[in-house]
Design a protein around this motif. Structure first.
Motif: not given
Length: 526
Positions: A171-176, A178-189, A417-418, A449-452
C-alpha cells in the motif's frame, strides 16, 4: 462495514490526540535526504514499543528500517513511511512566513509533506493491528522506513537487496500534490523511471603553466591568477548541459532534467584552485530510452568539462528507479475503503488558520477558504481519463516517485488523500511558505492523516480477510510482470550515503542547520 473495520476506524479517531502530536514532532524535525537520523529513530522506537521486530539500518542505509509484526499465518501486507524534508523550505507552523525558531530559512521543511505521508501510513498500520488482535484476524504486517524519497533513494536499494520479497500486497499513500490526483488512486498511468547521478570533479594536479610566472616557490601566489579547478569544471558542465538541454530530446511527452550543486572545495581560499566540487543531475522521463539518451549526453559533457579544467571526473549513481506497474484490483479495493473513510473535512480551527493566512497576504479572507476538491472523491477511472487529456497518447507513465520499484514485487496501490490548499482569487498565486505552513498546522493537516489512516487500515483488513480479492490482485500482478521485458531491479550501486548531503549539525550554539541563521532570518520571527 465489518466489525473489524469499525474497530480500526474507531482506533484512528480515538487516538487522534496522540498521532497528531507524533506528526507535529516529525514535521518539526524536518530532516533532509539521507540524514533523517532523529525521524527514523522515532519510528524505530515507536514500532518496537508496538511489538514490531525492527531491523535498523536496512539495506546498508543508516536512516532506513524494516519492521515486522505477526500474529499467525496469513497474508503479508506492507505499508511504509517516508520522512525526508526539502532544504530551503524551513517554515514555522503558523500563519505567517518565518523559519522555525533558531534556524536558517535555508534549513529543511516538509513540502509534500512526507511527515503526513509517514504518519498516515503508521496510523493505518497500527489501527489494522489493533483490529486484527481484537477480532482474531491472523497475518503479518510489514512496515518499511524509506529515506531520501526526494532523490528516489532507498526503494531501489531495498528492492535490489530483497526487502520486498515474499510480500502479498503493498500500500503506497501520498498526500495529493496535483490535480486530478486528489482523493483517488492511480489506474493505468503510474509514475515513470528516474535516474540521478553525482558527477564528482577532482583537481588534484592543477594546471601548471603559472608555475614560472614569478620564479617563486609558490606557483599560485596571491599576485598570480589561479589555475582552473573543480569549481570551473562544475560551472562548465552546468552551462554546457543547460545549452544542450533542448537538443537532448525533442519536446514531446513530459520529462525534466534538474541539477543541484552539492559541494565546493576551498570555499574560503580565494587564491587556490578548488580541489573538489560536485553536481547532481536528476532526470524524470516517460520511458527508459529517454533516460539513457540524457545520461549519454551528460557523461560526454562531464568528460569535456573535466578535460577543459584539468580535472578528473567520476560518476556516482544516486538512483536508478523503475517505472511503475498498474494494478486495477488494488486500486478498486483501496478506493472502496477511501469511500468508507470519507474525504477530509476542515473544522472551525482549520478555517480560522486559513483565513489568517489570507489576511496576512493582504487578501480578503474567504468564508470557505479551502479548495473544493479537497472534500470530494474522484473515482480512479475518472482521474485516469482527466490525466490522459494532458499528456500524449503514446505516453505510458507520468510524474515521478520511487514507490514504482515496489510494484515489481507484489500487487501495489498508489493512492492520494487531499492535503490542505487554499482557494486563490483570479490571477493570484500563493507563495510556497503557505502550503508548507498548512502541512504543519495540526488543524489543517490532521484531516489528511485521519482519512489516510482509515483508508489504509480498511485496505489491510480487506486484503487479510478477502482471499478472493487478494487473489485477483495477485493474478493481475503476475500477468503484468510477465508481460514486461525488464522485471529485475535496476540498482547496481551502493547506498549513496557518504556524499555532502545538507544536514543539521551540532554546534556550541546547539542544533543548527549547516548554513547558520542570519539577522535576516531573525527579522522574520515574531
Amino acid at each position: 462495514m465489518t466489525d473489524a473495520k469499525s474497530t480500526a476506524f474507531d482506533w484512528v479517531t480515538h487516538n487522534h490526540p496522540h498521532w497528531s502530536a507524533w506528526n507535529a514532532h516529525i514535521w518539526d524535525l524536518a530532516e533532509t535526504a539521507w540524514r533523517e537520523y532523529r525521524s527514523s529513530q522515532w519510528y524505530v522506537e515507536k514500532l518496537r514499543a508496538e511489538g514490531f521486530t525492527v531491523e535498523q539500518g536496512s539495506g546498508g542505509m543508516p536512516t532506513a528500517f524494516s519492521a515486522t509484526w505477526s500474529n499467525g499465518p496469513g497474508p503479508t501486507i506492507m505499508a511504509y513511511a517516508e520522512y525526508d524534508a526539502v532544504p530551503g523550505n524551513c517554515q514555522i507552523a503558523d500563519t505567517y512566513r518565518a523559519p522555525r525558531k533558531g534556524l536558517s530559512r535555508f534549513a529543511g521543511g516538509h513540502t509534500d509533506p512526507h511527515s503526513a505521508l509517514g504518519m498516515g501510513s503508521l496510523v493505518g498500520t497500527l489501527a489494522a493491528k489493533a483490529a486484527m488482535q481484537q477480532h482474531g484476524i491472523t497475518g503479518t504486517l510489514r512496515f518499511m522506513g524509506e529515506p531520501a524519497e526526494k532523490v528516489r533513494g532507498s526503494k531501489p536499494i531495498h528492492a535490489a537487496r530483497g526487502y520486498y520479497n515474499g510480500l502479498d500486497a503493498i500500500i503506497s499513500f501520498h498526500p495529493f500534490y496535483m490535480m486530478p490526483y486528489c482523493n483517488t488512486a492511480r489506474w493505468d498511468t503510474h509514475c515513470g523511471p528516474y535516474y540521478a547521478a553525482i558527477y564528482e570533479f577532482l583537481c588534484e594536479t592543477p594546471e601548471t603553466w603559472l608555475a614560472d610566472a614569478q620564479g617563486g616557490p609558490i606557483p599560485a601566489a596571491h599576485t598570480s591568477a589561479r589555475a582552473p579547478g573543480a569549481n570551473d569544471a562544475v560551472v562548465a558542465m552546468y552551462t554546457l548541459s543547460k545549452m544542450m538541454r533542448d537538443h537532448m530530446l525533442p519536446h514531446t511527452g513530459t520529462w525534466t532534467l534538474n541539477e543541484t550543486i552539492l559541494a565546493s572545495g576551498q570555499a574560503t581560499a580565494d587564491n587556490l584552485a578548488a580541489q573538489m566540487a560536485m553536481i547532481m543531475f536528476a532526470a524524470r522521463c516517460p520511458d527508459v530510452a529517454m533516460l539513457k539518451n540524457i545520461y549519454d549526453v551528460l557523461d560526454r559533457n562531464a568528460a569535456a568539462a573535466a578535460l577543459a579544467s584539468h580535472c578528473t571526473v567520476k560518476r556516482h549513481w544516486v538512483s536508478k528507479s523503475k517505472p511503475g506497474l498498474a494494478n486495477h484490483a488494488m486500486a478498486e479495493i483501496t478506493y472502496r475503503n477511501l469511500w468508507k473513510a470519507g474525504a477530509p473535512s476542515y473544522g472551525a480551527e482549520a478555517v480560522q488558520a486559513a483565513r489568517a493566512i489570507q489576511k496576512e497576504l493582504g487578501l480578503t479572507p474567504m468564508d470557505n477558504p479551502y479548495a473544493d476538491e479537497l472534500s470530494e472523491l474522484i473515482e480512479p477511472q475518472e482521474a485516469e481519463r482527466r490525466i490522459r487529456q494532458t499528456i500524449p497518447a503514446w505516453q505510458t507513465h507520468y510524474t515521478s516517485d520511487d514507490y514504482t520499484d515496489m510494484t515489481w514485487f507484489a500487487p501495489t496501490v498508489r493512492f492520494y488523500i487531499a492535503r490542505p490548499v487554499l482557494k486563490a482569487p483570479p490571477g493570484f498565486a500563493y507563495p510556497d511558505w503557505v502550503m508548507n505552513a498548512l502541512g504543519g498546522i495540526p488543524a489543517s493537516i490532521d484531516p489528511t492523516i485521519m482519512t489516510a489512516g482509515k483508508t489504509i487500515a480498511g485496505t489491510i483488513l480487506d486484503l487479510m480477510t478477502d482471499r478472493n480479492a487478494l487473489a485477483r490482485a495477485q493474478e493481475e500482478f503476475r500477468a503484468r510482470k510477465t508481460a514486461s521485458a525488464d522485471p529485475a531491479p535496476w540498482c547496481d550501486y551502493e547506498p549513496p550515503i557518504d556524499f555532502p548531503w545538507p544536514e543539521y549539525v551540532e554546534t556550541p550554539r546547539g542544533r543548527a542547520w549547516w548554513i547558520p541563521a542570519t539577522a535576516d532570518d531573525r527579522a522574520l520571527e515574531r
